[in-house]
Design an enzyme around this catalytic site. Structure first.
Site, PDB file in Angstrom:
ATOM      1  N   SER A  16      35.865 -19.470 115.620  1.00  0.00           N
ATOM      2  CA  SER A  16      35.336 -18.610 114.537  1.00  0.00           C
ATOM      3  C   SER A  16      33.558 -18.358 114.545  1.00  0.00           C
ATOM      4  O   SER A  16      33.144 -18.044 115.460  1.00  0.00           O
ATOM      5  CB  SER A  16      35.712 -19.127 113.213  1.00  0.00           C
ATOM      6  OG  SER A  16      35.624 -18.144 112.272  1.00  0.00           O
ATOM      7  N   ASP A 133      44.588 -11.165 114.537  1.00  0.00           N
ATOM      8  CA  ASP A 133      43.670 -11.890 113.957  1.00  0.00           C
ATOM      9  C   ASP A 133      42.701 -10.984 112.905  1.00  0.00           C
ATOM     10  O   ASP A 133      42.086  -9.713 113.275  1.00  0.00           O
ATOM     11  CB  ASP A 133      42.698 -12.584 114.677  1.00  0.00           C
ATOM     12  CG  ASP A 133      41.424 -13.191 114.123  1.00  0.00           C
ATOM     13  OD1 ASP A 133      41.013 -13.030 112.733  1.00  0.00           O
ATOM     14  OD2 ASP A 133      40.571 -14.110 114.789  1.00  0.00           O
ATOM     15  N   HIS A 163      44.173 -16.238 113.039  1.00  0.00           N
ATOM     16  CA  HIS A 163      42.774 -16.596 113.119  1.00  0.00           C
ATOM     17  C   HIS A 163      42.716 -18.065 113.919  1.00  0.00           C
ATOM     18  O   HIS A 163      41.945 -18.285 114.711  1.00  0.00           O
ATOM     19  CB  HIS A 163      41.910 -16.606 111.982  1.00  0.00           C
ATOM     20  CG  HIS A 163      40.434 -16.873 112.138  1.00  0.00           C
ATOM     21  ND1 HIS A 163      39.666 -16.269 113.098  1.00  0.00           N
ATOM     22  CD2 HIS A 163      39.783 -17.616 111.523  1.00  0.00           C
ATOM     23  CE1 HIS A 163      38.410 -16.737 112.919  1.00  0.00           C
ATOM     24  NE2 HIS A 163      38.437 -17.520 112.001  1.00  0.00           N
TER      25      HIS A 163
END
Length: 199
Positions: A16, A133, A163
Site C-alpha cells: 500500500s 482492490d 487490498h
C-alpha cells in the site's frame, strides 16, 4: 541490516503506502537492494476519485485548511476475510481517523514522483495486486510493470483479491506468502556446500 549482515542481499517488501515508500527508497538507493516486492502498492492516484477538480480543490484547501479531515478508509475493503477486517478495526496501531488534506497532498506528490521515476527503474521487482482492490488502483501496478526498464520484473493479479492480499482469504494469503518466498529465494546467491574433510 547491511551493517549487521554485510554479506547478505537485502530485499524490501512494501504494501500500500509502504509500497510507495519502498519504490521511492529503491529509486534513491538502488544498489542497496537485491529486489523489491510490492503488494498492492500506491503507484498512482485513482483517476476516478482524483479528478482535476478534486485535485484543484485539495490544493486550495491545503493552503486554507491543511488539517481539515477528509473521509477515512473503509475497512471492509481491506480483506475478504471478516476476521482480518475485525483485527484491522481493533488494532490500536492502525489510524482510524480521517485523512488530512495536507496528507492527501503528500500522497499526490509521492505518486507524481513515482510516475516520473518509473521509466528509469531497472531493479528487480515483483508486483502482486488484487483486481477487486478499491483502496490502491491496480492500474498503477500495471503501468509500472509495463513502463519500467527492469529486465527482471513480474506481476501477478489475484482474481477477486482485495487490498491486503497477505491478509485476504487464507488460500490467497498462503499463495502470496509462497510466491514472495519463492521469488526472493530464486534471487539469493548460490551457497557452496562445505566439502567433507579428507576429500
Amino acid at each position: 541490516m547491511k551493517s549487521r549482515h554485510p554479506d547478505l542481499p537485502v530485499f524490501i517488501v512494501g504494501h500500500s503506502m509502504g509500497g510507495a515508500i519502498s519504490i521511492l527508497t529503491a529509486c534513491e538507493r538502488p544498489s542497496d537492494f537485491a529486489g523489491v516486492v510490492l503488494i498492492a502498492p500506491m503507484v498512482q492516484m485513482n483517476p476516478d476519485s482524483a479528478t482535476p477538480f478534486k485535485v484543484f480543490l485539495a490544493k486550495v484547501l491545503n493552503h486554507m485548511l491543511p488539517s481539515l479531515t477528509l473521509g477515512s478508509i473503509e475497512s471492509k475493503w481491506v480483506s475478504r476475510d471478516k476476521k482480518q477486517v475485525e483485527a484491522y478495526d481493533t488494532d490500536e496501531l492502525n489510524f482510524h481517523g480521517g485523512m488530512r488534506v495536507s496528507f492527501g497532498m503528500q500522497l499526490m506528490g509521492a505518486a507524481a514522483r513515482i510516475e516520473r521515476e518509473i521509466p528509469s527503474i531497472n531493479w528487480p521487482f515483483l508486483l502482486l495486486h488484487g483486481d477487486a482492490d478499491k483502496l490502491c488502483d491496480i492500474r498503477g501496478s500495471r503501468m509500472m510493470h509495463e513502463n519500467a526498464q527492469s529486465s527482471d520484473k513480474k506481476i501477478t493479479i489475484y482474481e477477486g483479491g482485495y487490498h491486503a492480499l497477505h491478509h485476504d482469504l487464507p488460500e490467497v494469503a498462503e499463495s502470496v506468502l509462497t510466491e514472495v518466498t519463492s521469488w526472493i529465494t530464486e534471487r539469493l546467491p548460490a551457497t557452496k556446500s562445505p566439502q567433507p574433510q579428507g576429500s
